[in-house]
Design a protein around this motif. Sequence first.
Motif, mmCIF file in Angstrom:
data_model
loop_
_atom_site.group_PDB
_atom_site.id
_atom_site.type_symbol
_atom_site.label_atom_id
_atom_site.label_comp_id
_atom_site.label_asym_id
_atom_site.label_seq_id
_atom_site.Cartn_x
_atom_site.Cartn_y
_atom_site.Cartn_z
ATOM 1 N N ALA A 90 0.827 -1.220 0.000
ATOM 2 C CA ALA A 90 0.000 0.000 0.000
ATOM 3 C C ALA A 90 0.861 1.270 0.000
ATOM 4 O O ALA A 90 0.377 2.354 -0.327
ATOM 5 C CB ALA A 90 -0.913 -0.004 1.217
ATOM 6 N N SER A 91 2.129 1.142 0.357
ATOM 7 C CA SER A 91 3.014 2.318 0.365
ATOM 8 C C SER A 91 3.074 2.960 -1.020
ATOM 9 O O SER A 91 3.167 4.184 -1.143
ATOM 10 C CB SER A 91 4.430 1.911 0.803
ATOM 11 N N ARG A 92 2.990 2.123 -2.036
ATOM 12 C CA ARG A 92 3.230 2.623 -3.403
ATOM 13 C C ARG A 92 2.182 3.672 -3.804
ATOM 14 O O ARG A 92 2.523 4.752 -4.259
ATOM 15 C CB ARG A 92 3.218 1.465 -4.386
ATOM 16 N N GLY A 93 0.915 3.314 -3.617
ATOM 17 C CA GLY A 93 -0.159 4.239 -4.006
ATOM 18 C C GLY A 93 -0.051 5.549 -3.234
ATOM 19 O O GLY A 93 -0.283 6.628 -3.793
ATOM 20 N N LYS A 94 0.318 5.455 -1.963
ATOM 21 C CA LYS A 94 0.378 6.670 -1.130
ATOM 22 C C LYS A 94 1.476 7.594 -1.634
ATOM 23 O O LYS A 94 1.293 8.793 -1.776
ATOM 24 C CB LYS A 94 0.638 6.318 0.348
ATOM 25 N N PHE A 95 2.660 7.021 -1.887
ATOM 26 C CA PHE A 95 3.770 7.860 -2.354
ATOM 27 C C PHE A 95 3.469 8.420 -3.750
ATOM 28 O O PHE A 95 3.739 9.595 -4.021
ATOM 29 C CB PHE A 95 5.075 7.047 -2.372
ATOM 30 N N LEU A 96 2.882 7.587 -4.599
ATOM 31 C CA LEU A 96 2.666 8.048 -5.977
ATOM 32 C C LEU A 96 1.607 9.159 -6.065
ATOM 33 O O LEU A 96 1.665 9.999 -6.955
ATOM 34 C CB LEU A 96 2.303 6.856 -6.877
ATOM 35 N N ARG A 97 0.686 9.184 -5.109
ATOM 36 C CA ARG A 97 -0.275 10.311 -5.060
ATOM 37 C C ARG A 97 0.479 11.611 -4.813
ATOM 38 O O ARG A 97 0.176 12.653 -5.383
ATOM 39 C CB ARG A 97 -1.257 10.116 -3.902
ATOM 40 N N PHE A 98 1.464 11.524 -3.932
ATOM 41 C CA PHE A 98 2.279 12.711 -3.634
ATOM 42 C C PHE A 98 3.093 13.119 -4.880
ATOM 43 O O PHE A 98 3.166 14.305 -5.237
ATOM 44 C CB PHE A 98 3.186 12.399 -2.437
ATOM 45 N N VAL A 99 3.650 12.119 -5.557
ATOM 46 C CA VAL A 99 4.438 12.419 -6.768
ATOM 47 C C VAL A 99 3.548 13.111 -7.804
ATOM 48 O O VAL A 99 3.917 14.128 -8.394
ATOM 49 C CB VAL A 99 5.036 11.113 -7.361
ATOM 50 N N GLU A 100 2.366 12.538 -7.993
ATOM 51 C CA GLU A 100 1.417 13.102 -8.974
ATOM 52 C C GLU A 100 1.084 14.548 -8.593
ATOM 53 O O GLU A 100 1.067 15.438 -9.451
ATOM 54 C CB GLU A 100 0.147 12.233 -8.960
ATOM 55 N N ALA A 101 0.843 14.770 -7.306
ATOM 56 C CA ALA A 101 0.486 16.126 -6.859
ATOM 57 C C ALA A 101 1.618 17.106 -7.164
ATOM 58 O O ALA A 101 1.388 18.224 -7.631
ATOM 59 C CB ALA A 101 0.168 16.116 -5.371
ATOM 60 N N MET A 102 2.841 16.679 -6.942
ATOM 61 C CA MET A 102 3.971 17.589 -7.168
ATOM 62 C C MET A 102 4.225 17.798 -8.653
ATOM 63 O O MET A 102 4.424 18.916 -9.115
ATOM 64 C CB MET A 102 5.239 17.035 -6.490
#
Length: 423
Positions: free
Chosen positions: A132-144
């Motif tokens: 589940a770590s992946r989706g959480k980090f990638l949301r942040f990447v997408e936001a940035m």
Amino acid sequence: MSSRCSGAGASPFPPGFHWGVATSAFQLEGSPNADWATWDKALLDHPQVTHHYELYKDDLKLLKDLGVNAYRFSIEWSRIQPAEDTWDESAVAHYQEIVDILRGYGIEPMVTLHHFTHPRWFIERYPWHRDASRGKFLRFVEAMASSLRGVRFWNTFNEPYVILLGGYLEGCMPPGLRDVKRSLLALRNIFTCHGKAYDIIHAHVPGARVSVAHNMSAFAPWKRWNPLDRMLTRTAKYFYNHSIIDAFRTGVFVVKFPFSRPIEIEVPIKDKLDFFGINYYTRIHLRFNPFRKMGVELRHIDMEGSGLTNLGWEVHPRGLEKVIRYASRLKVPLIVTENGIATHDTQRKTEYLKRHVDVLEHCLRQGYDVRGYYYWTLIDNYEWLHGLDARFGLYRVDFKTLKRIPTPAATYYSYLIESRSGL
Ligand code: BGC
């Protein structure tokens, strides 16, 4: 030979070479919602470290004064997303302002998305060994990637192996585990995130250049005559320096621990790299010691007799050439994303800079494709697990008055930039 024909002494540093300094957000400004805020007790008295979050304009002006044309800094995820469902737009605007100021000064920003720290909610609920770590980090990447304007150079992760070693094998960094099995799950998730983040950034930022910053060290056997020390040295070189480079070429990590069968882990990162960031500081000697974990004992030996650094590290400029040589197999441009010394002695800092830039110049003359050098770091900061007295800065920080005081190494770096770029 060709460089003689094209004019003796002509600078080998190509036009547009990045002369920069590197920093990380947490080490300069802390963050109340980061996992590290409570991890290291040394921070309790200095939660805002250098107060860079308020003093950023003055600090960015120092970059202009130095004459650098590039600046590597990180976005503190725990400021952007202090709680799982809370996005702080003012924090996004803050980092955007930094980019805008840099652009106004003619300085190329390089952004690191993950430089060791996490929001506390992430590391408590979704540490890297959980998928589940992946989706959480990638949301942040997408936001940035979708909101920051004016950033071409991106590091997804700073030193992924240090995250794994510190967080999963030595347990000295969050999440504080000592668990080989989970370290391998974390490795797969972190590098899968790199591969996906690469695509996300490219989808939002035309012409983006994306990489990781990989910590590379020189390694040597403690006793050259001892075959076990030599064997350990080969294993360490492969594991720490090379396996990531091979994984970017093949999409497969081959993890070899001493005295055990190699493990292969597939990750979607083949060719997901537009340049390769190298963080280089030191050389490590290795000795086989049956009483140590996995039989490995590490030591910094002062081979030159000039003294170890404040962190007890050996100064070994020639190692930079070795790691550049190996990384050049990737056939992408290389950038030295960090290189620096912790010392109170500014004369030593100046020498360190000169000697490493000399090695870089030599590498360029040999034809290696190196496009940048970032000194670590601009001002003294918080050093992981060592507190405030490591003293890597070109500017000294008085942590009581928060004054930034230029050291002679700052003047020297400006001179170096001017003279080596052939300006
Ligand atoms: C890290 C920095 C750290 C520096 C000196 C690098 O490995 O990226 O955050 O301060 O080394 O230890």
